[in-house]
Design an enzyme around this catalytic site. Sequence first.
Site, PDB file in Angstrom:
ATOM      1  N   ARG A 276       0.772  -1.123  -0.201  1.00  0.00           N
ATOM      2  CA  ARG A 276       0.092   0.087   0.098  1.00  0.00           C
ATOM      3  C   ARG A 276       0.788   1.335   0.003  1.00  0.00           C
ATOM      4  O   ARG A 276       0.628   2.289  -0.653  1.00  0.00           O
ATOM      5  CB  ARG A 276      -1.030   0.017   1.275  1.00  0.00           C
ATOM      6  CG  ARG A 276      -1.971   1.017   1.133  1.00  0.00           C
ATOM      7  CD  ARG A 276      -2.614   1.157   2.763  1.00  0.00           C
ATOM      8  NE  ARG A 276      -3.133   0.050   3.203  1.00  0.00           N
ATOM      9  CZ  ARG A 276      -4.156  -0.696   3.255  1.00  0.00           C
ATOM     10  NH1 ARG A 276      -4.968   0.130   2.578  1.00  0.00           N
ATOM     11  NH2 ARG A 276      -4.251  -1.766   3.802  1.00  0.00           N
ATOM     12  N   CYS A 344     -26.226  -4.287  -8.024  1.00  0.00           N
ATOM     13  CA  CYS A 344     -27.205  -4.870  -7.427  1.00  0.00           C
ATOM     14  C   CYS A 344     -26.864  -5.062  -6.133  1.00  0.00           C
ATOM     15  O   CYS A 344     -27.311  -6.392  -5.836  1.00  0.00           O
ATOM     16  CB  CYS A 344     -28.123  -5.710  -8.493  1.00  0.00           C
ATOM     17  SG  CYS A 344     -28.448  -4.969  -9.874  1.00  0.00           S
TER      18      CYS A 344
HETATM   19  N1  LLP Z   1       3.172  -9.116   3.502  1.00  0.00           N
HETATM   20  C1  LLP Z   1       2.174  -9.746   3.990  1.00  0.00           C
HETATM   21  C2  LLP Z   1       2.498 -11.204   4.422  1.00  0.00           C
HETATM   22  C3  LLP Z   1       0.659  -9.419   3.608  1.00  0.00           C
HETATM   23  O1  LLP Z   1      -0.256 -10.466   4.148  1.00  0.00           O
HETATM   24  C4  LLP Z   1       0.497  -8.151   3.049  1.00  0.00           C
HETATM   25  C5  LLP Z   1      -0.999  -7.720   3.139  1.00  0.00           C
HETATM   26  C6  LLP Z   1       1.508  -7.453   2.844  1.00  0.00           C
HETATM   27  C7  LLP Z   1       2.721  -7.932   2.845  1.00  0.00           C
HETATM   28  C8  LLP Z   1       1.463  -6.019   2.005  1.00  0.00           C
HETATM   29  O2  LLP Z   1       0.732  -5.062   3.071  1.00  0.00           O
HETATM   30  P1  LLP Z   1       0.697  -3.668   2.927  1.00  0.00           P
HETATM   31  O3  LLP Z   1       2.103  -3.100   3.150  1.00  0.00           O
HETATM   32  O4  LLP Z   1       0.004  -3.317   1.647  1.00  0.00           O
HETATM   33  O5  LLP Z   1      -0.161  -2.980   4.027  1.00  0.00           O
HETATM   34  N2  LLP Z   1      -7.177  -5.546   0.968  1.00  0.00           N
HETATM   35  C9  LLP Z   1      -7.039  -4.916   2.406  1.00  0.00           C
HETATM   36  C10 LLP Z   1      -5.510  -4.952   2.688  1.00  0.00           C
HETATM   37  C11 LLP Z   1      -4.916  -6.442   2.762  1.00  0.00           C
HETATM   38  C12 LLP Z   1      -3.618  -6.736   3.163  1.00  0.00           C
HETATM   39  C13 LLP Z   1      -3.226  -8.053   3.033  1.00  0.00           C
HETATM   40  N3  LLP Z   1      -1.884  -8.456   3.360  1.00  0.00           N
HETATM   41  C14 LLP Z   1      -7.105  -3.481   2.057  1.00  0.00           C
HETATM   42  O6  LLP Z   1      -7.841  -3.005   0.893  1.00  0.00           O
HETATM   43  O7  LLP Z   1      -7.163  -2.642   2.961  1.00  0.00           O
END
Ligand code: LLP
Length: 429
Positions: A276, A344
Amino acid sequence: MRGFTYRDGLLHVDDVALDRLVRDHGTPLYVYSAREMRARYRRLAAAFAGTDTLFCYALKANPTLGVVATLAKEGAGADVVSAGELERALAAGIAPERIVFAGVGKSHGEIDRALAVGVLQLNVESVEELHMVAERAAARGLVAPVALRLNPDVAATTHDKIATGRRHDKFGIAGERLGEVLDVLRGLSSVRLVGLHCHIGSQIAVVEDFERAYARMATFYRTARAAGFPLERLNLGGGLGIRYVDERELDIEAFARMALAVTRDLGARLVFEPGRYLVAAAGALLSRVILVKTGSEQRRFVVVDAGMNTLIRPAMYGAVHPIQPLAVRAEAALSTVDVVGPICESSDIFARDLRLPLPAAGDVVAFMNAGAYGAAMASDYNSRGRAAEVLADGDRVAMLKPRLEPVQLFADEAVPAWLRPAVRPSDFA
Ligand code: LLP
């Protein structure tokens, strides 16, 4: 210079006016800023300057090849969680020795492929999986490099659905089982323990949350070393939080100082898996207002052509993406509206009781900070195709992923032979 700016009253991505992209490519449309992605990657790398830290971009945030390739060019490795993401990382130009393969449920085929291409490490999430990896490697006469994903039992300050480091979460191996797992490892000659891994959740802005987890990981690291395992790497996951509306953004420099301080005496190479943080603010979703409907009690619904199938975060997590006009309108009166999609489902709603200058049918709005977990989580629900995706880099624009026509959505489906001849679209031509 940020990725999205107003110039002469018009919203731009890098040096390109968004209204031009809408004219050229239609809506719904994801637009990405290469400038913003690079700036974010460089800020993170600068915070760890002078160290041999590896940043493995978490493809799950946005796996579109042009996005991955932009970060690969900056030097990013990849964090992948499926064979699909692995192939994408390779196709985007990321060398296997910069790829970590994670996930609670890797199939035999996925493990085999990871071993065949020679990834940096497999992040193993259970003793059961450790045995599986050992068997697959032994069958090929290989020694698999593995990192144990440990659950540090830290409840991070974030949405319940994206916290992963608590005792009851499905991820990782409980920290107190480390000794037992090391004993198992001693009996396995086809795996080599190269490091430890953790990831406590996503969208975390509190440095102290990470600190509690990292301090525990440092202790586990010392324990494993003392037990005779010459570890090389400590993979501390992703989860770095951004500002969506008015939240606090993670202070990257303070985060880096903390991570380096907590791990200083370990002599470990650090690995991070940011998703992110690198891409969320580098993306916006452009959507056209189909009509403005007046409901009961004079509730105004602004119905746009993007739906929960295009951007599911508001429906799934109650997430808020700021909505901005493509052109600034001087002194427009504000109205209270609900911004909704065409799907929907009652949950297909982007914003409730939002104060906005009332848009008109045909206007285009931008949902900001949509570069992460936007296109990545899109579906064809209601048989509405996915948004097209374009990248701007300075004044250049590239189509990353074109939109599919309605009939293309089912082009690879088949009607059983006993039901043919089916009606073909050409029958209506
Ligand atoms: N590493 C692992 C093992 C993870 O499970 C994740 C994210 C990341 C790295 C990356 O995380 P980030 O830096 O992006 O926070 N769909 C959700 C977020 C799900 C994150 C899943 N795992 C949303 O839209 O907020």
